[in-house]
Enzyme design. Structure first.
Site, mmCIF file in Angstrom:
data_model
loop_
_atom_site.group_PDB
_atom_site.id
_atom_site.type_symbol
_atom_site.label_atom_id
_atom_site.label_comp_id
_atom_site.label_asym_id
_atom_site.label_seq_id
_atom_site.Cartn_x
_atom_site.Cartn_y
_atom_site.Cartn_z
ATOM 1 C CE1 TYR A 159 90.700 41.998 26.472
ATOM 2 C CE2 TYR A 159 91.833 43.592 25.373
ATOM 3 C CZ TYR A 159 90.811 43.189 25.987
ATOM 4 O OH TYR A 159 89.667 43.802 25.913
ATOM 5 C CE LYS A 229 84.042 32.891 37.091
ATOM 6 N NZ LYS A 229 82.931 32.853 37.951
ATOM 7 C CG ASP A 283 81.168 35.210 39.314
ATOM 8 O OD1 ASP A 283 82.067 35.053 39.882
ATOM 9 O OD2 ASP A 283 80.410 34.263 39.211
ATOM 10 C CG ASP A 307 88.057 45.440 28.048
ATOM 11 O OD1 ASP A 307 87.842 46.569 27.951
ATOM 12 O OD2 ASP A 307 88.114 44.984 26.860
#
Ligand code: NAP
Length: 420
Positions: A159, A229, A283, A307
């Site tokens: 980002y 992750k 996830d 986000d």
């Protein structure tokens, strides 16, 4: 300090910093608060939020001296630029502010003004409270199990805007560097490519996770979950997790336990006043939040995961019209709803101002005005649970009374007056 085109209200006093080290504020009972109404539906939800926050401040013996500042299309009209120095300086000087949504063009055009504001003011934590309000229609069976606060890192990650467009000399230089100098073979396909960089620093990770742990300790929350992750992106997201555990260990002593320590040392029986730090892969976390909602409390994560995660969590308790947010840095905060400028509804006095109002509630909490903040929450809940709602909730419930934005704000103010 003087500004080019905005005037500081005479009746208010400035908020100042009480403690340089902790960022604690000295808040007068009539603070000057800058407000950006924003683009699109900002002209509907901005005034509605002001009206409700004024009522809550007044009911608790205070007042807010609003200072209108501008960004986006209103700033282009007044200043010929999207984000004038007046606006950034006003928020920097007055420390706590609120804004409505600002439009960002997709692909070409200027970069997000929201991201620019967060970066220029170094508001490194985007904090989104996700809790259920009685009467709000939800797509899940037990929405009341949700009571989470997500701390999303605001300044780093993919980002951060370190990226190069396909077809430019710069992107080819980057490709050349990673292939020839760094030995990255056979990964980037031939032909046009866009490349972005994902910086995750120890400094950025630790200050965000510290903010989350401090919040959890101060608000009697049970746990902080680091969402990452790191199984795939080992040196960025994996490092975020490792730095999180390192910070917990280095700075919090027995106040903060790992999940392993909770079981090994306390048989799963969490001592009062402590916070458990755990981690989940992103996830997995997206499904855990649906299936084991009550296991999660405070979340700390990086920019992109945050986000996605906070929007998905927000959907469980009623969606974009409801979801509030606040960006926090060291002794500064800028509250803003999660939703965008929904241009098709602009100026129609139609959309739901709850997200902007509850963002204002987060702002009141930040000021230390918990009584006013509780009043806002209770009055919003009372209004919605009595069936008085805007179009978005009305289409999801049976019966109920469909109100315009301004009528809904009036109904909340009536409830504030009754509850106070
Ligand atoms: P959006 O403006 O959030 O709107 C998407 C849809 O969400 C709307 O069409 C509406 O759904 C629903 N919605 C949003 N706010 C609502 C409210 N207050 N009350 C009721 N329903 C609401 O998202 P977008 O269309 O993707 O983005 C539009 C612009 O906003 C873009 O330029 C984007 O970059 C910008 N944006 C700004 C911010 C920010 O300022 N922080 C955040 C996100 C997006 P229905 O039509 O189904 O009723």
């Amino acid at each position: 300090m003087s500004y080019d085109k905005v005037t500081v209200p005479e009746e208010g006093e400035a908020i100042s910093l009480a403690d340089e080290e902790t960022g604690e504020l000295d808040v007068p009972s009539n603070p000057v608060i800058p407000i950006i109404h924003g683009d699109g539906i900002g002209s509907d939800v901005g005034p509605a939020a002001q009206q409700v926050l004024d009522a809550a401040a007044e009911a608790t013996g205070r007042s807010i001296a609003w200072m209108r500042v501008y960004a986006g299309s209103a700033a282009r009209d007044m200043y010929g630029e999207n984000l004038p120095e007046d606006t950034v300086s006003a928020i920097r000087e007055h420390r706590v502010a609120i804004k409505g949504p600002l439009t960002t063009p997709v692909g070409a055009g200027f970069r997000s003004l929201n991201v620019a504001l967060r970066k220029r003011l170094d508001l490194y934590a985007n904090v989104r409270a996700t809790y259920y309000l009685d009467g709000v229609p939800s797509p899940v069976t037990n929405p009341e199990a949700m009571d989470m606060v997500t701390f999303r890192e605001n300044t780093e990650d993919v980002y951060a805007g370190i990226e190069w467009e396909s077809g430019t000399d710069e992107v080819e230089q980057v490709r050349e560097f990673v292939e020839a100098e760094m030995g990255v073979d056979d990964i980037i396909h031939d032909g046009p490519v866009g490349i972005g960089i994902k910086p995750i620093t120890e400094f950025g990770s630790k200050r965000l996770i510290r903010e989350a742990i401090d919040y959890a300790l101060a608000n009697d929350r049970d746990s902080v979950t680091l969402v990452h992750k790191g199984n795939i992106m080992k040196f960025t997201e994996g490092a975020f997790r490792d730095w999180g555990y390192e910070l917990a260990d280095e700075e919090y002593g027995e106040d903060v336990l790992s999940e392993d320590a909770l079981w090994e040392e306390h048989d799963g029986d969490q001592p009062d006043g402590t916070v458990v730090v755990k981690d989940r892969i992103a996830d997995n976390m997206l499904q855990q939040v649906l299936t084991r909602t009550e296991d999660y409390d405070v979340i700390a994560t990086m920019n992109l995961n945050g986000d996605y995660f906070s929007d998905a969590a927000g959907a469980q308790i009623g969606g974009l019209g409801i979801a509030p947010g606040i960006n926090r840095g060291h002794g500064r905060a800028l509250a803003e709803p999660v939703h965008g400028s929904a241009p098709k509804y602009a100026g129609q006095d139609k959309v739901n101002p709850t997200a902007m109002i509850l963002s204002g509630r987060e702002m009141l909490e930040y000021l230390g005005w918990s009584d006013a903040a509780d009043l806002v929450r209770d009055a919003v809940e009372e209004t919605i649970s009595s069936g008085k709602v805007t179009y978005d909730l009305h289409r999801q419930i049976e019966g109920g009374e469909k109100l315009a934005t301004s009528e809904f704000a009036d109904a909340i103010v009536e409830n504030i007056d009754e509850l106070a």
